[in-house]
Motif scaffolding. Structure first.
Motif, PDB file in Angstrom:
ATOM      1  N   GLN A  45       0.833  -1.205   0.000  1.00 26.85           N
ATOM      2  CA  GLN A  45       0.000   0.000   0.000  1.00 26.85           C
ATOM      3  C   GLN A  45       0.866   1.252   0.000  1.00 26.85           C
ATOM      4  N   MET A  46       1.996   1.218   0.713  1.00 26.02           N
ATOM      5  CA  MET A  46       2.912   2.364   0.713  1.00 26.02           C
ATOM      6  C   MET A  46       3.426   2.636  -0.692  1.00 26.02           C
ATOM      7  N   PHE A  47       3.805   1.554  -1.408  1.00 28.11           N
ATOM      8  CA  PHE A  47       4.295   1.740  -2.779  1.00 28.11           C
ATOM      9  C   PHE A  47       3.209   2.363  -3.649  1.00 28.11           C
ATOM     10  N   ALA A  48       1.974   1.838  -3.524  1.00 25.01           N
ATOM     11  CA  ALA A  48       0.867   2.377  -4.315  1.00 25.01           C
ATOM     12  C   ALA A  48       0.617   3.840  -3.981  1.00 25.01           C
ATOM     13  N   ASP A  49       0.666   4.173  -2.693  1.00 26.36           N
ATOM     14  CA  ASP A  49       0.401   5.553  -2.270  1.00 26.36           C
ATOM     15  C   ASP A  49       1.501   6.509  -2.736  1.00 26.36           C
ATOM     16  N   LEU A  50       2.751   6.054  -2.633  1.00 26.10           N
ATOM     17  CA  LEU A  50       3.872   6.912  -3.020  1.00 26.10           C
ATOM     18  C   LEU A  50       3.862   7.226  -4.506  1.00 26.10           C
ATOM     19  N   ASN A  51       3.326   6.305  -5.311  1.00 29.88           N
ATOM     20  CA  ASN A  51       3.338   6.494  -6.763  1.00 29.88           C
ATOM     21  C   ASN A  51       1.981   6.867  -7.342  1.00 29.88           C
ATOM     22  N   ARG A  52       0.970   6.950  -6.477  1.00 30.63           N
ATOM     23  CA  ARG A  52      -0.391   7.187  -6.956  1.00 30.63           C
ATOM     24  C   ARG A  52      -0.518   8.498  -7.721  1.00 30.63           C
ATOM     25  N   HIS A  53       0.084   9.553  -7.195  1.00 33.22           N
ATOM     26  CA  HIS A  53      -0.097  10.871  -7.786  1.00 33.22           C
ATOM     27  C   HIS A  53       1.174  11.393  -8.460  1.00 33.22           C
ATOM     28  N   ALA A  54       2.134  10.486  -8.702  1.00 30.39           N
ATOM     29  CA  ALA A  54       3.368  10.908  -9.368  1.00 30.39           C
ATOM     30  C   ALA A  54       3.072  11.278 -10.820  1.00 30.39           C
ATOM     31  N   VAL A  55       3.475  12.469 -11.218  1.00 31.14           N
ATOM     32  CA  VAL A  55       3.261  12.940 -12.585  1.00 31.14           C
ATOM     33  C   VAL A  55       4.593  13.444 -13.136  1.00 31.14           C
ATOM     34  N   ARG A  56       5.006  12.867 -14.242  1.00 28.83           N
ATOM     35  CA  ARG A  56       6.258  13.313 -14.849  1.00 28.83           C
ATOM     36  C   ARG A  56       6.039  14.689 -15.475  1.00 28.83           C
ATOM     37  N   PRO A  57       6.935  15.638 -15.208  1.00 26.94           N
ATOM     38  CA  PRO A  57       6.751  16.981 -15.778  1.00 26.94           C
ATOM     39  C   PRO A  57       6.877  16.966 -17.296  1.00 26.94           C
ATOM     40  N   PRO A  58       6.243  17.919 -17.978  1.00 23.02           N
ATOM     41  CA  PRO A  58       6.357  17.982 -19.442  1.00 23.02           C
ATOM     42  C   PRO A  58       7.819  18.087 -19.870  1.00 23.02           C
ATOM     43  N   ARG A  59       8.138  17.488 -21.006  1.00 23.52           N
ATOM     44  CA  ARG A  59       9.532  17.491 -21.461  1.00 23.52           C
ATOM     45  C   ARG A  59      10.025  18.908 -21.726  1.00 23.52           C
ATOM     46  N   SER A  60       9.132  19.783 -22.169  1.00 19.55           N
ATOM     47  CA  SER A  60       9.549  21.152 -22.476  1.00 19.55           C
ATOM     48  C   SER A  60      10.120  21.847 -21.248  1.00 19.55           C
ATOM     49  N   ILE A  61       9.451  21.693 -20.103  1.00 23.11           N
ATOM     50  CA  ILE A  61       9.947  22.390 -18.909  1.00 23.11           C
ATOM     51  C   ILE A  61      11.242  21.746 -18.414  1.00 23.11           C
ATOM     52  N   GLY A  62      11.407  20.450 -18.697  1.00 22.28           N
ATOM     53  CA  GLY A  62      12.681  19.801 -18.379  1.00 22.28           C
ATOM     54  C   GLY A  62      13.818  20.394 -19.192  1.00 22.28           C
ATOM     55  N   VAL A  63      13.566  20.668 -20.461  1.00 16.22           N
ATOM     56  CA  VAL A  63      14.566  21.312 -21.320  1.00 16.22           C
ATOM     57  C   VAL A  63      14.812  22.742 -20.855  1.00 16.22           C
ATOM     58  N   LEU A  64      13.740  23.436 -20.480  1.00 17.81           N
ATOM     59  CA  LEU A  64      13.847  24.833 -20.053  1.00 17.81           C
ATOM     60  C   LEU A  64      14.730  24.982 -18.819  1.00 17.81           C
ATOM     61  N   TYR A  65      14.644  24.025 -17.904  1.00 16.59           N
ATOM     62  CA  TYR A  65      15.355  24.135 -16.627  1.00 16.59           C
ATOM     63  C   TYR A  65      16.680  23.379 -16.598  1.00 16.59           C
ATOM     64  N   ASP A  66      17.045  22.709 -17.681  1.00 15.02           N
ATOM     65  CA  ASP A  66      18.271  21.902 -17.703  1.00 15.02           C
ATOM     66  C   ASP A  66      19.464  22.755 -18.120  1.00 15.02           C
ATOM     67  N   HIS A  67      20.395  22.950 -17.181  1.00 12.86           N
ATOM     68  CA  HIS A  67      21.586  23.757 -17.455  1.00 12.86           C
ATOM     69  C   HIS A  67      22.844  22.900 -17.608  1.00 12.86           C
ATOM     70  N   ARG A  68      22.678  21.569 -17.573  1.00 17.64           N
ATOM     71  CA  ARG A  68      23.819  20.672 -17.791  1.00 17.64           C
ATOM     72  C   ARG A  68      23.953  20.291 -19.262  1.00 17.64           C
ATOM     73  N   ASP A  69      22.823  20.146 -19.933  1.00 21.12           N
ATOM     74  CA  ASP A  69      22.778  19.648 -21.308  1.00 21.12           C
ATOM     75  C   ASP A  69      23.006  20.788 -22.297  1.00 21.12           C
ATOM     76  N   ASP A  70      24.105  20.723 -23.041  1.00 12.96           N
ATOM     77  CA  ASP A  70      24.418  21.764 -24.023  1.00 12.96           C
ATOM     78  C   ASP A  70      23.315  21.906 -25.068  1.00 12.96           C
ATOM     79  N   LEU A  71      22.702  20.789 -25.430  1.00 15.50           N
ATOM     80  CA  LEU A  71      21.646  20.831 -26.427  1.00 15.50           C
ATOM     81  C   LEU A  71      20.402  21.549 -25.896  1.00 15.50           C
ATOM     82  N   ALA A  72      20.119  21.358 -24.607  1.00 19.96           N
ATOM     83  CA  ALA A  72      18.991  22.073 -23.997  1.00 19.96           C
ATOM     84  C   ALA A  72      19.252  23.579 -24.001  1.00 19.96           C
TER      85      ALA A  72
END
Length: 339
Positions: free
Chosen positions: A127-154
């Motif tokens: 139940q803990m595993f289910a609860d911990l992952n129940r509302h997990a939402v991966r952020p949109p890829r665009s905002i990942g690119v926007l905030y990534d300062h390690r990746d030269d391509l980003a």
């Protein structure tokens, strides 16, 4: 806070061969480990991991540093070494830490936060595993690119979106999908993927790569006049996206792959312009029946790898460019009706 050197020794996760109903975790996906391990090893001073969550099958004793006040909430937790620690959340981080320590033992003195729960049995752990992952939402890829300062391509994609005359003011920086009435033409994730395809395998210095990307997309802009008409407000972005496919991610990605071929065969921008002019004969409208089965499935844009390849093939045919063996295989299957 737990030293990394202790993580592989004391934290366990369920074995793969157990049936799902008697496990408290998903099966370890070993394909994720190389990227996670590389992330730790390559960024030893500023990597960021969220806390591990573990259940303790054994007695736990807490000794506070004071009997009253805030000191009652701070102190030491004592757990017998005979106790069993089961990872509820973070098994891939744990496995990556183990691999990273083999490459760089000095990481052992680093620490990671751990949240401990008393093990109340398999049902509670599941139940803990289910609860911990129940509302997990991966952020949109665009905002990942926007905030990534390690990746030269980003970084390059952000600069294109903010400064290139082709994209400036017309790129959605946060979401990876465009609302029906959005005044943007492209998403940052689409610009990123397309530019990644353009530069794939090219040994070019960062500054030159930026110049190459800017020059190529400006050359493409000349043969897709609708983009310029949107910038001049002669056409509305929502109508262009609705009626044409050239601003959708699959088209940008395909154009990036075409550009990669052009650059590999010639370093001269004049050659690109000459070849790209042949794209003026392409009917980009959704009503063009040639797109069905290639960029469209049932009238809707499809981003699958196969549809991307078929879109690339269609553009190559207009530009009189040869298909690669893999592209030819996909094209033959499509023409046979196997796709």
């Amino acid at each position: 806070m737990c030293p990394l050197r202790l993580i592989p020794k004391i934290f366990l996760f369920d074995e793969d061969e157990l049936a799902p109903e008697v496990r408290a975790q998903r099966v370890l996906n070993k394909g994720r480990l190389p990227a996670l391990t590389r992330y730790i090893v390559d960024n030893p001073d500023d990597y960021t991991f969220s806390a591990l969550t573990a259940s303790v099958d054994g007695e736990m004793y807490f000794e506070s540093i004071a009997d009253t006040g805030m000191g009652m909430r701070a102190g030491q937790i004592r757990i017998p070494m005979a106790a069993r620690f089961l990872i509820n959340d973070g098994q891939h981080r744990r496995a990556a830490i183990e691999q990273a320590l083999k490459e760089n033992p000095d990481l052992g003195e680093e620490t990671i936060a751990v949240v401990f729960f008393h093990d109340a049995g398999l049902e509670r752990c599941q139940q803990m595993f289910a609860d911990l992952n129940r509302h997990a939402v991966r952020p949109p890829r665009s905002i990942g690119v926007l905030y990534d300062h390690r990746d030269d391509l980003a970084i390059m994609a952000r600069l294109l979106a903010m400064k290139s005359p082709v994209f400036k003011g017309h790129v959605e920086m946060e979401s990876s999908t465009l609302a029906q009435r959005s005044r943007k033409l492209f998403t940052l994730s689409a610009v990123y993927s397309a530019t990644q395809s353009l530069l794939q395998g090219l040994e070019t210095k960062k500054e030159k790569a930026q110049e190459l990307a800017e020059a190529y997309w400006e050359a493409v802009d000349l043969v897709v006049p609708d983009w310029g008409m949107v910038r001049k407000r002669e056409l509305a972005a929502p109508e262009v996206r609705k009626d044409y496919i050239h601003s959708h991610g699959i088209a940008l990605h395909a154009l990036g792959r075409i550009g990669n071929s052009l650059v590999r065969n010639s370093d001269s921008p004049q050659v690109w312009h000459s070849r790209l002019k042949l794209l003026t004969s392409v009917d980009w409208s959704r009503t063009n029946p040639d797109w069905e089965g290639r960029a469209l499935i049932g009238g809707r844009v499809s981003k699958s790898h196969q549809n991307l390849t078929l879109t690339v093939n269609y553009l190559r045919r207009h530009m009189k460019l040869q298909l690669s063996p893999e592209e030819q295989r996909v094209e033959d299957a499509y023409l046979r009706g196997d796709a």
